[in-house]
Design an enzyme around this catalytic site. Structure first.
Site: not given
Ligand code: UD1
Ligand code: CA
Length: 462
Positions: A15, A73, A78, A385
């Protein structure tokens, strides 16, 4: 007992609509990931792990910190899957592990410390940080039973009746390290997004009769994840205010806090005034009783006391006491401006030491130069220079006077107490106490105007 931290930063951040990974985007002129690492360092955790994946090399290049360990990763399956990538290096360690979303850069060391303290005091196995949020937030909801946290349900998996829950997961956690990895083994991707969620760990720990709990904070601004550029821009505004307020309380005078952007690593002394329109960033240090601005950009600059700088752009330089700079000065690449220098009105300097009490009052370019004390650089002086291939040095010794519109063709030395006559192009050394004139001698032709007129009349008749 040791404390570890894992920052999840492997996601793409779709996004953000960007070619860069999300965590390298800047909040108040500093990449998100560095804000988080700095908070963890302030907290003095024993080891920091950063999970990287999407454009990992870009994130790594930015961090460049030996105390940070990167874990790859490959596929982003997730947040639970992200943590499992660090299994080999972490799973067998005794200790407490803080887990952080990489997209919440405004988190403070203080809040993290409170989380860890609460977690330990209550002998929890897992603690999730929560906040009461507006219902539009697409955060995971905290499901409680008899006042105790039972599980976290992701927004996309919410069931009827769960949408109205205001207490939400903000993505910061604290765990007993070994128990975390035990629980992660049991996480499945049986959900709407087919992802392995870290949030499932809470339910699993409950089922295994481990003590889990929530730690509620009052200010969502600190942990509201950044998912798009509107949230990124808002985060800069929030941090701008936080930093400015701290300086105001420390005795810095900021005339217009809305138009003043001061980075988190900047230090400013007492009774210094920051005028409107300034961006002060990097490792900039400003002393006492200075007046900076209006409209300056300073990056990695050390400024001592009683310095005034107006309408100028300065980077990677040191400015000593009592210097007066601007308007419209550009200093870059290791300039060192010594005490009581006056420099102003369209002057550029690069890689130059400019001595005590010396002046360059108007329109000059001084590059790769070593200028002594009490030197006057006349208007329009240029150190030549660059010959198209190499850069060469100009040395101007104490008490010398460089007349207006001079070219000093480097490498060249102007001795002590020497004079360079205005309009000279100097190509060889001027010895001390000498005056150099290097321009064509003036020739006057008395009465020549009437001769010219005659010539013109003749032409007209033809
Ligand atoms: C996550 C939480 C949600 C919470 C929210 C708060 C989970 C499943 N959900 O959702 O409950 O309310 O944060 O902001 O965790 N990332 C990885 N590897 C992956 C997926 C994500 O490193 O495979 C990292 C992303 O780069 C990011 C962070 O984890 O920095 C959170 O991931 P994101 O996809 O933004 O989670 P949300 O949907 O916001
Ligand atoms: Ca997030």
């Amino acid at each position: 007992m040791k404390t570890y931290a894992i920052v999840m930063a492997a996601g793409k951040g779709t996004r953000m609509v960007s070619n860069q990974p999300k965590v390298v985007h800047e909040v108040l002129y500093k990449p998100m990931i560095l804000h988080i690492i700095d908070a963890l360092k302030e907290l003095q955790v024993d080891q920091i792990f950063v999970i990287v994946g999407h454009k990992a090399e870009v994130v790594k290049a930015l961090v460049q910190d030996d105390s940070v360990h990167f874990v790859i990763q490959k596929e982003q399956l997730g947040t639970g899957h992200a943590l499992l990538q660090a299994k080999d290096v972490l799973a067998n360690k005794e200790g407490t592990t803080i887990v952080l979303n990489g997209d919440a850069p405004l988190i403070t060391a203080e809040t993290l410390k409170n989380l860890v303290t609460y977690h330990k005091k209550n002998k929890n196995v897992g603690t999730v940080m929560t906040c009461d949020c507006e219902l539009e937030k697409q955060f995971g909801r905290i499901i409680k039973e008899d006042g105790k946290v039972r599980e976290i349900v992701e927004f996309k998996d919410l069931q009827e009746g769960q949408y109205e829950i205001t207490e939400m997961n903000v993505g910061e956690y604290c765990f007993d390290n070994k128990e975390l990895y035990k629980a992660l083994e049991k996480v499945t991707n049986n959900n709407k997004q087919n992802e392995y969620y870290i949030t499932d760990v809470i339910k699993i720990m409950n089922e295994d009769a481990r003590r889990v709990d929530s730690f509620k904070i009052g200010d969502l601004a600190e942990v509201g994840g950044i998912n798009n550029r509107i949230e990124l821009s808002n985060a800069t505004k929030i941090l701008q205010k936080r930093v400015n307020n701290q300086h105001l309380l420390n005795g810095v005078n900021i005339v217009d806090t809305d138009s003043t952007y001061i980075g988190t690593d900047v230090i400013i002394g007492t009774d210094t005034t920051i005028e409107p329109g300034c961006i002060i960033k990097g490792k900039t240090i400003i002393g006492d009783n200075c007046r900076i601005g209006p409209y300056c950009e300073l990056n990695n600059v050390t400024i001592k006391d009683n310095v005034e700088i107006k309408f100028s752009v300065i980077s990677d330089s040191v400015i000593e006491n009592g210097v007066d700079i601007g308007p419209y000065v550009r200093l870059r690449n290791d300039c060192h401006i010594l005490e009581n220098v006056h420099m102003g009105n369209f002057v550029e300097m690069k890689k130059t030491t400019f001595g005590t009490n010396s002046k360059a009052a108007h329109l000059a370019y001084i590059g790769d130069a070593n200028v002594g004390s009490n030197v006057n650089i006349g208007c329009g002086t240029i150190t030549v220079n660059y010959d198209g291939k190499n850069k060469s040095q100009t040395i101007i010794k104490d008490n010398s006077f460089i007349g207006c519109n001079s070219n000093l063709v480097a490498p060249v030395t102007i001795g002590e107490n020497a004079y360079v006559a205005a309009g000279s192009t100097i190509t060889s050394e001027v010895e001390e106490n000498a005056m150099a004139i290097a321009r064509a001698r003036q020739v006057n032709k008395p009465g020549y105007v009437s001769v010219l007129e005659e010539k013109r009349n003749l032409k007209g008749r033809k």
